[in-house]
Enzyme design. Structure first.
Site, short mmCIF file in Angstrom:
data_model
loop_
_atom_site.label_atom_id
_atom_site.label_comp_id
_atom_site.label_asym_id
_atom_site.label_seq_id
_atom_site.Cartn_x
_atom_site.Cartn_y
_atom_site.Cartn_z
N HIS A 10 32.92 78.46 33.01
CA HIS A 10 31.64 78.43 33.96
C HIS A 10 31.24 77.45 34.64
CE1 HIS A 10 33.64 82.71 32.36
NE2 HIS A 10 32.92 81.98 31.04
N GLU A 24 25.77 81.86 30.39
CA GLU A 24 26.54 81.36 30.11
C GLU A 24 27.33 79.91 30.36
OE1 GLU A 24 29.65 83.51 30.10
OE2 GLU A 24 31.11 82.48 28.63
N HIS A 79 32.82 79.26 25.28
CA HIS A 79 32.33 80.26 26.21
C HIS A 79 30.74 81.40 25.26
CE1 HIS A 79 35.13 80.85 29.52
NE2 HIS A 79 35.93 80.16 28.62
N GLU A 143 34.28 81.87 21.28
CA GLU A 143 32.97 83.26 21.99
C GLU A 143 32.24 83.24 21.16
OE1 GLU A 143 33.08 84.79 25.22
OE2 GLU A 143 34.75 85.02 25.85
ZN LIG Z 1 32.89 82.95 29.56
#
Ligand SMILES: [Zn+2]
Length: 223
Positions: A10, A24, A79, A143
């Site tokens: 992102h 995030e 992430h 993640e």
């Molecule tokens: Zn993400």
């Protein structure tokens, strides 16, 4: 030279997941920058590029194109999860076998991140994500906790914890890619006409002392 491409998820207009006052995009950038610092400071023969080094919008195509053009040896996308859950999981492309080189790299990162963070282990997963599919080199997407879970978010809000997340990734890369740590401090002693006039970590600094001497001995020592 091992070329590692780090992709903090992102950025810019795309905040990624949001929760408990955290974005995030900020967390992924912090982890990636810390990984870059550790890799370049502590390891020999490692070259690092990032998909972004600040809060900017970068499309998925730009990210994978850049890594492919550079000819990266490994792509690591970072992430943070959301949507109900807790802990750590990671992904490789869904068409890859469990004994593929990519899976082996992923397994090392997986173990080391879980080890370093104490995150609940949610398992090793596969998916048809853009960054896993469109990269021409092994690619892993991690993640790191759930931003909308209070106990995870509390940890993700602490830069000391984010450094542990980065350290876990780097430990995994060291193992998976056989990265070599830099030797401590190699000093070059400068001996002019029999007398030591200096000792330098960087050989180029020695050159300043060469002008007046009649006889120069350069001697490499370990400290
Ligand atoms: Zn993400």
């Amino acid at each position: 030279m091992t070329k590692i491409f780090l992709d903090p998820g992102h950025g810019g207009n795309d905040t990624g997941a949001v929760g408990n006052g955290l974005l995030e995009k900020d967390i992924t950038l912090f982890i990636a920058l810390e990984m870059s610092r550790l890799l370049q400071n502590e390891y020999e023969g490692v070259s690092v590029q990032l998909s972004r080094t600040n809060d900017e919008t970068v499309s998925l195509d730009e990210r994978t194109d850049r890594a492919n053009r550079w000819g990266a040896d490994l792509y690591v996308a970072i992430h943070v999860n959301a949507g109900g859950g807790t802990g750590y999981e990671d992904y490789i492309y869904n068409r890859l076998d469990d004994d593929s080189p990519t899976a082996r790299i992923r397994n090392a990162i997986h173990e080391e991140v879980v080890n370093a963070t104490g995150f609940r282990d949610r398992g090793k997963k596969k998916a048809n994500f853009h960054v896993l599919r469109e990269t021409t080199m092994p690619a892993v997407l991690t993640e790191n906790g759930f931003i909308d879970r209070e106990e995870d978010a509390r940890r993700l809000n602490d830069t000391r914890f984010l450094r542990m997340v980065a350290r876990g990734h780097v430990n995994g890369l060291e193992r998976a890619l056989g990265l070599q740590k830099k030797r401590k401090t190699a000093l070059t002693r400068v001996i002019v006409d029999g007398t030591q006039v200096g000792a330098f970590a960087e050989r180029k600094n020695v050159l300043r002392h060469l002008g007046k001497a009649e006889r120069i001995v350069l001697e490499q020592v370990e400290e």
